[in-house]
Design an enzyme around this catalytic site. Structure first.
Site, PDB file in Angstrom:
ATOM      1  N   HIS A  32       0.840  -1.212   0.010  1.00 52.13           N
ATOM      2  CA  HIS A  32      -0.129  -0.064  -0.081  1.00 52.13           C
ATOM      3  C   HIS A  32       0.721   1.057  -0.044  1.00 52.13           C
ATOM      4  CE1 HIS A  32      -3.631  -2.304   0.451  1.00 52.13           C
ATOM      5  NE2 HIS A  32      -3.403  -2.851   1.554  1.00 52.13           N
ATOM      6  N   ASP A  61      -3.681 -10.516  -1.922  1.00 49.90           N
ATOM      7  CA  ASP A  61      -4.198 -10.298  -0.523  1.00 49.90           C
ATOM      8  C   ASP A  61      -5.355  -9.866  -0.501  1.00 49.90           C
ATOM      9  OD1 ASP A  61      -2.443  -8.558   1.685  1.00 49.90           O
ATOM     10  OD2 ASP A  61      -4.311  -7.694   1.291  1.00 49.90           O
ATOM     11  N   HIS A 111      -6.751  -7.093   0.131  1.00 49.43           N
ATOM     12  CA  HIS A 111      -6.829  -5.838   0.116  1.00 49.43           C
ATOM     13  C   HIS A 111      -6.065  -5.350  -1.646  1.00 49.43           C
ATOM     14  CE1 HIS A 111      -6.668  -5.731   4.491  1.00 49.43           C
ATOM     15  NE2 HIS A 111      -7.564  -4.940   4.277  1.00 49.43           N
ATOM     16  N   ASP A 157      -4.774 -12.566   4.316  1.00 51.96           N
ATOM     17  CA  ASP A 157      -6.033 -12.006   4.958  1.00 51.96           C
ATOM     18  C   ASP A 157      -7.255 -12.216   4.207  1.00 51.96           C
ATOM     19  OD1 ASP A 157      -5.076 -10.233   2.888  1.00 51.96           O
ATOM     20  OD2 ASP A 157      -4.866  -8.430   4.534  1.00 51.96           O
TER      21      ASP A 157
HETATM   22 ZN   LIG Z   1      -4.210  -6.952   3.172  1.00 49.86          ZN
END
Ligand SMILES: [Zn+2]
Length: 375
Positions: free
Chosen positions: A133, A168, A170, A257
């Site tokens: 990120h 992931d 995200h 995750d």
């Molecule tokens: Zn994540």
């Protein structure tokens, strides 16, 4: 197959804070499980500790001004307007040594990329990396320095075409941002839909810009997406694109995750579902630089990354977790002491709801992006 595992127990020096979901302990737990399975002494696998990344290497993506802020905050100095760069309370805490921790993570991913670029190994795994990120001039989503971007830049120095696959939960927004206009880097991210989960991006319409149109691919997914929904959607999108792009090297972000018990997200994968996806992409890539990523239910992290590392070495593991890890796994809440999870029990109408959404996204990708790759 020659491989390398990058690991440093220096993680013990760093702590995001007692209430932060990113627990550094997960790295030691993963190492211990790998060790107990005999995966840290494989005959054809090197095990190496990283050196901290040089400032100049970090500055290939991050601004000098931002790096100065990280260094000052890390040392405990007062930084005027620190909030502008986003370290601070909540997501991206200021903790002592945060710059050194970021340097070490970046150093590990650069080492993994360098070993593969130099032909010393075919696959390298740095599970403390994958902090996807971080942006050029700000921290984001627990990430200060974007080690996947730095690793890709290093591989690009060879003139290689790089595919980046991010599984992931995200969206891999920092990596997408870095290469949004670059047709030599294909980024593919599968994740929970951005209107339900941080960072709020990662829709099919984010296709790249300029020469890079078609080289940014996003497969957003509905909450509760499980193995049965995920696997066919992944299969319909990722292998055809990888085959068409013909990357010289694949960079993998292996956040776990996406697991059904992860406390921060709402996808519903199992460890064995995750591992089967890793095995699938390994089949499609001549060389692999694999990185870690998110994962906030610690026993899942250890089991998933141990399974991934075994797959990278073509080793089949016993289902029963080694006895020496039972105490830690039980303490951290794992009920069934096995590598795989028990079967899921998703209600049929929930699965159908997730499946319909996934099918619509796959159709949109195939309609708008596949023709750009002559698929
Ligand atoms: Zn994540």
């Amino acid at each position: 197959m020659r491989t390398a595992l990058i690991y440093s127990d220096e993680w013990r020096r760093f702590d995001y804070g007692s209430e932060h979901p990113l627990r550094m302990e997960r790295l030691g737990l993963t190492w211990n499980l790998m060790e107990a399975y005999g995966l840290t002494t494989l005959p054809r696998a090197k095990v190496l500790a990283p050196a901290p990344a040089e400032l100049d290497a970090v500055a290939r993506f991050h601004s000098r001004e931002y790096i100065d802020v990280l260094r000052a905050a890390s040392a405990g100095d007062w930084v005027p307007h620190a909030a502008r760069y986003d370290p601070g309370p909540s997501h991206n805490p200021i903790f002592p040594g945060l710059w050194e921790a970021a340097q070490l993570s970046a150093g590990g991913s650069l080492l993994a990329a360098g070993l593969v670029a130099d032909g010393e190994v075919d696959r390298a795994f740095h599970f403390a990396g994958g902090l996807h990120h971080a942006m050029p001039d700000r921290a984001s989503g627990f990430c200060y320095v974007n080690d996947p971007v730095l690793a890709i830049l290093k591989l690009r120095e060879r003139g290689w075409r790089v595919a980046y696959v991010d599984i992931d939960a995200h969206h891999g927004d920092g990596v997408q941002f870095a290469f949004y206009g670059d047709p030599n880097v294909l980024t593919i991210s599968t994740h929970e839909r951005g209107d339900r989960l941080f960072p709020g991006t990662g829709f099919v319409v984010e296709k790249g810009e300029g020469d890079g149109v078609g080289f940014s691919v996003n497969l957003p997914l509905q909450p509760f997406t499980d193995d049965e929904v995920y696997r066919p959607a992944f299969e319909a999108v990722v292998p055809p694109l990888l085959r068409a792009f013909k990357a010289d090297v694949l960079v993998l972000q292996l956040g776990i995750d996406s697991h059904r018990t992860d406390p921060l997200t709402h996808l519903s994968l199992t460890v064995q579902g995750f591992t089967s996806v890793v095995k699938r992409v390994l089949e499609l890539a001549p060389r692999v630089v694999a990185l870690g990523g998110g994962g906030y239910d610690l026993p899942n992290v250890a089991r998933a990354w141990t399974g991934a590392w075994a797959a990278m070495n073509d080793v089949v593991l016993a289902e029963a977790l080694p006895r020496e890890c039972h105490k830690d796994m039980t303490r951290l809440g794992l009920r069934v002491l096995e590598l795989s999870d028990p079967p899921g029990e998703l209600p049929e109408d929930t699965r159908r709801w997730a499946e319909e959404y996934a099918c619509r996204q796959v159709a949109a990708i195939r309609e708008t992006l596949f023709p750009l790759h002559r698929i």
